[in-house]
Design a protein around this motif. Structure first.
Motif, short mmCIF file in Angstrom:
data_model
loop_
_atom_site.label_atom_id
_atom_site.label_comp_id
_atom_site.label_asym_id
_atom_site.label_seq_id
_atom_site.Cartn_x
_atom_site.Cartn_y
_atom_site.Cartn_z
N ARG A 115 -19.13 -6.11 42.66
CA ARG A 115 -19.98 -7.32 43.76
C ARG A 115 -21.14 -6.39 43.63
O ARG A 115 -20.96 -5.50 44.17
CB ARG A 115 -18.66 -7.54 44.73
CG ARG A 115 -18.28 -8.62 44.79
CD ARG A 115 -17.47 -8.71 45.76
NE ARG A 115 -16.72 -7.30 46.31
CZ ARG A 115 -15.99 -7.08 47.57
NH1 ARG A 115 -16.13 -7.56 48.52
NH2 ARG A 115 -15.97 -5.47 47.24
N GLU A 116 -22.33 -7.20 43.39
CA GLU A 116 -23.57 -6.85 43.62
C GLU A 116 -23.82 -6.58 45.21
O GLU A 116 -22.84 -7.35 46.63
CB GLU A 116 -24.91 -7.53 43.74
CG GLU A 116 -24.54 -7.95 42.15
CD GLU A 116 -26.13 -8.25 41.65
OE1 GLU A 116 -27.06 -8.17 42.28
OE2 GLU A 116 -26.31 -8.81 40.58
N GLY A 117 -24.26 -5.52 46.09
CA GLY A 117 -24.23 -4.85 46.96
C GLY A 117 -22.60 -4.18 47.84
O GLY A 117 -22.84 -3.11 48.63
N VAL A 149 -9.88 -13.69 31.81
CA VAL A 149 -9.57 -12.99 32.96
C VAL A 149 -10.92 -13.56 33.27
O VAL A 149 -11.47 -13.77 35.43
CB VAL A 149 -9.00 -12.42 33.15
CG1 VAL A 149 -8.99 -11.27 34.62
CG2 VAL A 149 -7.49 -11.89 33.10
N LYS A 150 -12.43 -12.98 33.18
CA LYS A 150 -12.97 -13.08 33.97
C LYS A 150 -13.61 -13.77 34.02
O LYS A 150 -14.03 -13.91 35.54
CB LYS A 150 -14.04 -12.01 32.87
CG LYS A 150 -15.24 -11.62 33.57
CD LYS A 150 -15.78 -10.99 34.40
CE LYS A 150 -17.26 -11.42 35.26
NZ LYS A 150 -17.46 -10.83 35.98
N VAL A 151 -14.34 -14.51 33.04
CA VAL A 151 -14.39 -16.28 33.16
C VAL A 151 -13.74 -17.06 34.33
O VAL A 151 -14.46 -17.64 34.78
CB VAL A 151 -14.68 -16.32 32.54
CG1 VAL A 151 -16.02 -16.19 31.48
CG2 VAL A 151 -13.83 -17.09 30.96
N ALA A 182 -12.04 -16.32 36.62
CA ALA A 182 -11.76 -15.47 38.21
C ALA A 182 -13.46 -16.31 38.46
O ALA A 182 -13.38 -16.68 39.80
CB ALA A 182 -12.28 -14.17 38.25
N ASN A 183 -14.21 -15.35 37.63
CA ASN A 183 -15.97 -16.74 38.52
C ASN A 183 -15.72 -17.58 38.18
O ASN A 183 -16.43 -18.84 38.93
CB ASN A 183 -17.12 -15.70 37.60
CG ASN A 183 -17.31 -14.36 37.72
OD1 ASN A 183 -16.78 -13.88 39.05
ND2 ASN A 183 -18.36 -13.51 37.27
N ALA A 184 -15.31 -18.97 37.46
CA ALA A 184 -15.33 -20.06 37.58
C ALA A 184 -14.65 -20.96 39.16
O ALA A 184 -14.58 -21.68 39.50
CB ALA A 184 -14.29 -21.45 36.57
#
Ligand code: UGA
Length: 433
Positions: free
Chosen positions: A148-150, A204-206, A208-210
């Motif tokens: 995560r950014e930050g 897994v990546k897409v 998770a973001n979805a």
């Protein structure tokens, strides 16, 4: 271990510096000489807490270096591919940088080397790229990134899980062993690790973001309902979030999601599903996107209503431009888009962000930027808080009120103390409350 990182954008720069922090010998490569110069002299090209520290420590230790020359990767046991996969004109991911990175890397691969994809790619990409890597006696693995950014350094050094997408058989087992050596400290700390096939790792990546995007749009849809029924979506989120199956995190209603990941990833995922012949499977993501974008329009409408029907010629202070706090990233930022829309409608916008003024200026050069909160709010008739930086959460509403010409505030992130602002005489408008 000797490691190369190809692509030194957000993901790659953080990954390279974090791998050096873990004790590896790292060479970061990028085609952009400006980026490489900045990194080599210890200056992160973007704002990310803790990155400067690990970058400088890595450079000082001699374990971290950067180059524009791809030949510098030679001799590395593991090559991470961390280039961008931006949204293309159709919504699908543009894979030209991934393809170019792999193509430039292949001639430098030695027998037994491991190439590790970290970029977010459509399912099927790893299987397509693997043959040219196999031909060199090397192996391809896909190891998605969840930073995560930050919190990027923390998320890289101590991730909440590790996912290895590897081929079947001995090559896959050897790849997993090498990745275990790369991430030895995280594994020793008990980080769960899943070994899967390429397609699963990519998904897994897409997915998770979805899922995260869906969670945010779900609560923002509830905010729309709350706005017409008088309910308070923040209390609703607290109450449903206490059900452990639902959970309170990522249930903050507000302006919705922006940034370089969630918006493009849900669009690319839909495009990929359609290519796979599943044109309706991810229809709901189009709604997730639509709910998300409606929040921006809602704030513009609310500002117009609070100013009596038109924003033209009215002074509006905008606090927050980054897509989220602790970041200077304004890619697809709801805050910056709202500031621009209000300015386009004729409002006299004065915008301030603790870190994102420089990046905003690149995308929106015509917007009026203030150098501080104090100068942004001076004489404003309406205040919009659009990114929940701690500095804005801590504002004293009495002091703000005395500097402004009006007493109206839109809390686009539900991050202010409503009662305190109302007590200070403000017409307070939150999101869904
Ligand atoms: C996101 C994911 O959270 C990471 O796990 C993933 O690795 C990363 O994308 C990526 O694909 O590289 P990031 O884009 O840094 O990370 O930002 P988030 O913290 O997910 O926030 C995204 C947006 O959602 C922000 O605009 C934030 O303000 C908004 N948000 C978040 C809400 O509106 N409500 C919430 O409850 C949470």
């Amino acid at each position: 271990m000797r490691i190369s990182v190809i692509g030194c954008g957000y993901l790659g720069a953080v990954h390279a510096a974090s791998m050096a922090e873990l004790g590896h010998d790292v060479i970061g490569v990028d085609v952009d000489p400006g980026k490489i110069d900045a990194l080599q002299s210890g200056r992160p090209p973007f704002f990310e807490p803790d990155l400067e520290r690990v970058l400088r420590a890595g450079l000082a230790s001699g374990r971290l270096a950067f180059s524009t020359d791809i030949a510098a990767v030679e001799g590395a046991a593991v090559h991470f591919v961390a280039v961008g996969t931006p949204q293309g004109p159709t919504g699908a991911a543009d894979l030209q940088y991934v393809d170019a990175a792999v193509q430039s890397l292949v001639p430098h691969l030695h027998d037994g080397a491991l190439v590790v994809g970290k970029s977010t790619v459509p399912v099927g990409t790893a299987a397509r790229l693997a043959p040219q890597i196999d031909e060199r006696g090397a192996t391809l693995a896909w190891n998605p990134e969840f930073l995560r950014e930050g919190f990027a350094v923390q998320d890289t050094v101590a991730p909440d899980r590790l996912v290895y997408g590897v081929p079947h058989g001995p090559a896959g087992a050897a790849a997993a062993d090498l990745l275990d050596a790369v991430y030895a400290s995280a594994l020793a700390a008990g980080t769960p690790r899943l070994i899967v096939d390429y397609a699963t790792a990519e998904l897994v990546k897409v997915s998770a973001n979805a899922f995260l995007a869906t969670k945010i749009s779900f609560i923002n849809a509830m905010a729309e309902i709350a706005e017409v029924t008088g309910a308070d979506v923040t209390k609703l989120a607290d109450a449903i979030g206490l059900d452990a199956r639902i959970g309170r995190r990522f249930l903050n209603a507000g302006l919705g999601f922006g940034g370089g990941c969630l918006p493009k990833d849900i669009r690319a995922f839909q495009a990929r599903a359609t290519e796979l012949g599943l044109e309706h499977t991810l229809d709901f993501l189009a709604d997730v996107d639509a709910v998300n974008l409606r929040r921006r329009a809602r704030v513009v409408d609310l500002a117009t209503e609070l100013l009596g029907g038109s924003v033209a010629g009215r002074r509006i202070a905008v606090l927050g431009l980054a897509f989220k706090p602790n970041s200077d990233d304004v890619r697809d930022s709801p805050a910056l888009e709202i500031a621009r829309r209000l300015a386009d409608a004729g409002a006299l916008v004065s915008a301030y962000d603790p870190e994102a003024v420089v990046t905003s200026r690149r995308l929106a050069p015509d917007l009026d930027y203030a150098s501080s909160t104090v100068s942004a709010i001076d004489g404003a008739e309406l205040l919009l808080v659009l990114t929940e930086w701690q500095e804005f959460r801590d504002l004293d509403p009495v002091a703000v009120g005395s500097a402004m010409a009006g007493r109206a505030v839109i809390d686009g992130r539900n991050c202010l103390d409503r009662a305190a602002w109302q007590d200070a005489g403000f017409d307070y408008r939150g999101m869904g409350r």
